[in-house]
Design a protein around this motif. Structure first.
Motif, PDB file in Angstrom:
ATOM      1  N   ILE A   3       0.871  -1.253   0.032  1.00 51.94           N
ATOM      2  CA  ILE A   3      -0.245  -0.073   0.005  1.00 51.94           C
ATOM      3  C   ILE A   3       0.946   1.239   0.010  1.00 51.94           C
ATOM      4  O   ILE A   3       0.499   2.345  -0.419  1.00 51.94           O
ATOM      5  CB  ILE A   3      -0.909   0.031   1.481  1.00 51.94           C
ATOM      6  CG1 ILE A   3      -2.074   1.196   1.167  1.00 51.94           C
ATOM      7  CG2 ILE A   3      -0.269   0.062   2.385  1.00 51.94           C
ATOM      8  CD1 ILE A   3      -3.164   0.804   0.130  1.00 51.94           C
ATOM      9  N   LEU A   6       1.393   2.857  -3.351  1.00 50.44           N
ATOM     10  CA  LEU A   6       0.198   3.622  -3.896  1.00 50.44           C
ATOM     11  C   LEU A   6       0.053   4.835  -2.945  1.00 50.44           C
ATOM     12  O   LEU A   6      -0.623   5.992  -3.730  1.00 50.44           O
ATOM     13  CB  LEU A   6      -1.098   2.523  -3.517  1.00 50.44           C
ATOM     14  CG  LEU A   6      -1.159   1.181  -4.363  1.00 50.44           C
ATOM     15  CD1 LEU A   6      -2.345   0.395  -3.803  1.00 50.44           C
ATOM     16  CD2 LEU A   6      -1.288   1.574  -5.584  1.00 50.44           C
ATOM     17  N   GLY A  10      -0.173   8.529  -4.921  1.00 47.27           N
ATOM     18  CA  GLY A  10      -1.266   9.427  -4.787  1.00 47.27           C
ATOM     19  C   GLY A  10      -0.603  10.759  -4.388  1.00 47.27           C
ATOM     20  O   GLY A  10      -1.223  11.900  -4.684  1.00 47.27           O
ATOM     21  N   VAL A  47       7.357   2.295 -10.642  1.00 49.52           N
ATOM     22  CA  VAL A  47       6.379   1.430 -11.015  1.00 49.52           C
ATOM     23  C   VAL A  47       7.073   0.106 -11.791  1.00 49.52           C
ATOM     24  O   VAL A  47       6.568  -0.830 -11.997  1.00 49.52           O
ATOM     25  CB  VAL A  47       5.263   1.834 -11.534  1.00 49.52           C
ATOM     26  CG1 VAL A  47       4.372   0.803 -12.310  1.00 49.52           C
ATOM     27  CG2 VAL A  47       4.455   2.525 -10.680  1.00 49.52           C
TER      28      VAL A  47
END
Length: 66
Positions: A3, A6, A10, A47
């Motif tokens: 998480i 992510l 964000g 990524v």
């Protein structure tokens, strides 16, 4: 994938969007474009290792079936 990645993506997205609006309203569209490009490069650098791992896992699964 955790998480944490992510949340990082964000946070970069929110920061880039905020700075983009500030730069556009001050008439510096060129700087806003470069900021968007820099944000994209930063996120892609985070990524790409995960995408590489995904392809390696897929190759391992396909080789198991043969």
């Amino acid at each position: 994938m955790t998480i944490q990645i992510l949340l990082k993506i964000g946070a970069v997205g929110i920061l880039v969007a905020l700075l983009n609006q500030i730069l556009k309203h001050s008439g510096k569209e060129e700087h806003a474009y470069l900021l968007n490009l820099a944000g994209l490069i930063i996120v892609l650098s985070w990524v790409i290792p995960y995408i590489s791992d995904l392809f390696n896992e897929i190759m391992d699964i396909v080789n198991i079936g043969q």
